[in-house]
Design a protein around this motif. Structure first.
Motif, short mmCIF file in Angstrom:
data_model
loop_
_atom_site.label_atom_id
_atom_site.label_comp_id
_atom_site.label_asym_id
_atom_site.label_seq_id
_atom_site.Cartn_x
_atom_site.Cartn_y
_atom_site.Cartn_z
N ALA A 134 0.83 -1.21 0.00
CA ALA A 134 0.00 0.00 0.00
C ALA A 134 0.86 1.26 0.00
O ALA A 134 0.58 2.22 -0.73
N ALA A 135 1.92 1.25 0.82
CA ALA A 135 2.81 2.41 0.89
C ALA A 135 3.54 2.63 -0.43
O ALA A 135 3.71 3.77 -0.88
N THR A 136 3.97 1.54 -1.05
CA THR A 136 4.64 1.65 -2.35
C THR A 136 3.69 2.22 -3.40
O THR A 136 4.09 3.08 -4.21
N ALA A 137 2.44 1.76 -3.38
CA ALA A 137 1.46 2.26 -4.35
C ALA A 137 1.22 3.76 -4.17
O ALA A 137 1.21 4.52 -5.14
N LEU A 138 1.03 4.20 -2.93
CA LEU A 138 0.81 5.63 -2.67
C LEU A 138 2.04 6.46 -3.06
O LEU A 138 1.91 7.56 -3.62
N ASN A 139 3.21 5.93 -2.78
CA ASN A 139 4.44 6.64 -3.13
C ASN A 139 4.57 6.81 -4.64
O ASN A 139 4.99 7.87 -5.12
N PRO A 147 7.44 14.28 -4.15
CA PRO A 147 8.58 13.35 -4.07
C PRO A 147 9.19 13.35 -2.66
O PRO A 147 9.57 14.41 -2.15
N LEU A 148 9.26 12.18 -2.06
CA LEU A 148 9.76 12.08 -0.69
C LEU A 148 11.05 11.27 -0.58
O LEU A 148 11.52 11.02 0.52
N GLY A 149 11.58 10.86 -1.73
CA GLY A 149 12.85 10.14 -1.71
C GLY A 149 12.76 8.78 -1.03
O GLY A 149 11.72 8.12 -1.06
N THR A 150 13.85 8.40 -0.35
CA THR A 150 13.92 7.07 0.26
C THR A 150 12.97 6.91 1.45
O THR A 150 12.66 5.79 1.85
N LEU A 155 6.88 6.79 5.19
CA LEU A 155 5.90 7.80 5.57
C LEU A 155 4.49 7.42 5.10
O LEU A 155 3.51 7.59 5.84
N TRP A 156 4.40 6.88 3.90
CA TRP A 156 3.10 6.45 3.41
C TRP A 156 2.62 5.22 4.16
O TRP A 156 1.39 5.00 4.30
N ALA A 157 3.55 4.41 4.65
CA ALA A 157 3.16 3.27 5.49
C ALA A 157 2.49 3.74 6.77
O ALA A 157 1.51 3.14 7.24
N VAL A 158 3.01 4.83 7.34
CA VAL A 158 2.41 5.40 8.54
C VAL A 158 1.01 5.93 8.23
O VAL A 158 0.05 5.69 8.99
N VAL A 159 0.86 6.63 7.11
CA VAL A 159 -0.45 7.15 6.71
C VAL A 159 -1.44 6.01 6.53
O VAL A 159 -2.59 6.07 7.00
N THR A 160 -1.01 4.94 5.85
CA THR A 160 -1.87 3.78 5.63
C THR A 160 -2.30 3.16 6.95
O THR A 160 -3.48 2.82 7.15
#
Length: 468
Positions: A134-139, A147-150, A155-160
């Motif tokens: 899910a985090a990879t998809a949002l990124n 763009p949030l880099g590495t 960060l998107w994992a936290v949002v998820t």
């Protein structure tokens, strides 16, 4: 929670209206009412789907074209029979069992706790992969504007995780939240793959030919086809995710044999939706990749496949579809798995329930909802949802170990689920008259179970080779 329906609603929902004489006249069946009452099937089907299903379908389509579509059909029917049998026991048992784990407890009193422990471990493994996906998809979707880099994926994992916890922690309206997420997921997937199918077209002659047990030429092709079919049936037959459906029936409010007809329609319709979605991925792969030497091995490969199908919009569309698919898994599986373990502990240790009731006023709370007032439930749910964020960190090792752990636990779970189910649904003393398995139903379940045991044996060998 969902609304409970009566017997008449199961066969054909009708509305009534008052006529000029003051009497109520029955109108024609309102199928829209029946559709509104569906829900558990769509939720569980969307929770069964994952990137693995899409990748497997794209691999088969790219390597064999339409030749092995029949394996998807057999696998889907196998899952339907297994899950329908679970639902039948929960709705039609004659001993007052409210959940499927109550039935497993009648086969052996240690069954519920054992299944609860193994499913919680599997839930943690599943969510570890799902959160990362899910985090990879949002990124990928937001990388062009944010763009949030590495550190984008963590960060998107936290949002998820935060969004998932908000939904799964709700005591009131939780089931309705799942229905909304599942309906959104289905809508996104249907739109995504319909767009792709319009772009690629469909070879209907080859597609229908692939449903009639067509085999690729050559011994190697035959062996691959057979192993694909057997592996698919074994995997879906004993999957711990099958246990989600009976619990969703309970949350919907369907209890008793009077809901059996509606349940079968609900599961049948939803299973066809799942078959159609996975088939759509298969067709897109067959039309875009078969004969090119290219294949798909990960989610990024799915995005590239969609680019071939519909152009530059393909990757973002696919990433959106992937996010909704895996997010639906995240908000469905952990809560049910944690609930199963806590309820099994309550059943084996009633004093625990008494202590919970003594600590707070639970007057009017159904006994089957006491799990949400147990601290252990919240600990399990938090661990399953939050700890997987660790695996999204840059250069984080250990996913291979987590995979091995999950496979090892699955080895124990698969035979237990299938064998216990066959025993429960075949015993006439446990089932209401007319609902115990007929000989052909038992034969089908045994056949699926044998294939599941074979798949377990193959899994044991792969784990042993991996450890070696």
């Amino acid at each position: 929670m969902g609304t409970e329906m009566n017997t008449a609603a199961d066969s054909a929902p009708r509305t009534t209206e008052t006529n000029s004489t003051g009497r109520q006249a029955s109108s024609q069946p309102r199928w829209t009412g029946w559709v509104r009452n569906l829900g558990p099937g769509i939720i569980v089907v969307m929770s069964w789907l994952g990137t693995g299903d899409f990748i497997n379908a794209s691999v088969a389509g790219s390597n064999f074209g339409y030749a092995l579509v029949w394996t998807l059909l057999i696998g889907t029917l196998s899952r339907y029979f297994i899950v329908s049998a679970m639902a039948k026991y929960q709705l039609c048992n004659a001993v007052g069992d409210e959940t499927i784990l109550d039935g497993y407890g009648r086969v052996w009193k240690g069954f519920p706790v054992g299944i609860g422990v193994t499913t919680c471990i599997l839930g943690f493994v599943y969510v570890s992969f799902l959160t990362l996906a899910a985090a990879t998809a949002l990124n990928e979707v937001f990388s062009y504007v944010l763009p949030l880099g590495t550190w984008g994926i963590p960060l998107w994992a936290v949002v998820t995780t935060v969004a998932a916890f908000v939904i799964t922690s709700r005591r009131n309206g939780h089931f309705r939240s799942l229905e909304i997420v599942s309906q959104l997921t289905m809508a996104v997937l249907v739109a995504c793959f319909l767009w792709a199918l319009i772009g690629t077209g469909v070879d209907f002659g080859s597609l229908f030919g692939g449903l009639f047990f067509e085999m690729p030429k050559g011994e190697a092709g035959y062996i691959t086809a057979a192993s694909t079919a057997v592996g698919l049936i074994g995997a879906v037959g004993g999957s711990a995710a099958n246990l989600l459906y009976p619990y969703l029936l309970h949350e919907k409010g369907w209890k008793g044999p009077e809901h059996r007809n509606t349940q079968r329609l609900d599961l049948g319709f939803s299973t066809m939706v799942m078959f159609g979605l996975v088939l759509a991925v298969w067709v897109v792969a067959a039309e875009t990749l078969h004969g090119t030497g290219a294949s798909v091995s990960d989610a990024s490969g799915l995005a590239r496949m969609m680019e071939k199908a519909i152009g530059p919009a393909g990757p973002p569309v696919m990433w959106v579809a992937i996010f909704f698919t895996v997010f639906n898994n995240i908000v469905t599986q952990p809560r049910v798995f944690a609930r199963m373990l806590v309820e099994s502990l309550h059943k084996s240790n009633p004093a625990r329930v008494d202590r919970i009731k003594a600590r707070r006023d639970l007057t009017g709370v159904d006994d089957k909802e006491i799990f949400s007032y147990d601290r252990l439930f919240w600990i399990l749910l938090t661990v399953m949802l939050v700890v997987p964020i660790v695996f999204s960190l840059p250069s984080m090792p250990g996913m291979v170990i987590v995979t091995m752990l999950g496979n090892s636990i699955n080895v124990v779970t698969v035979p237990a689920i299938i064998i216990g189910l066959i025993v429960m649904t075949s015993r006439r003393d446990l089932m209401t008259p007319g609902h115990a398995n007929k000989w052909w139903e038992t034969t089908i379940l045994v056949a699926i179970g044998l294939v599941g045991l074979w798949a377990t044996y193959e899994l044991v060998l792969s784990i042993a080779n991996g450890l070696g």
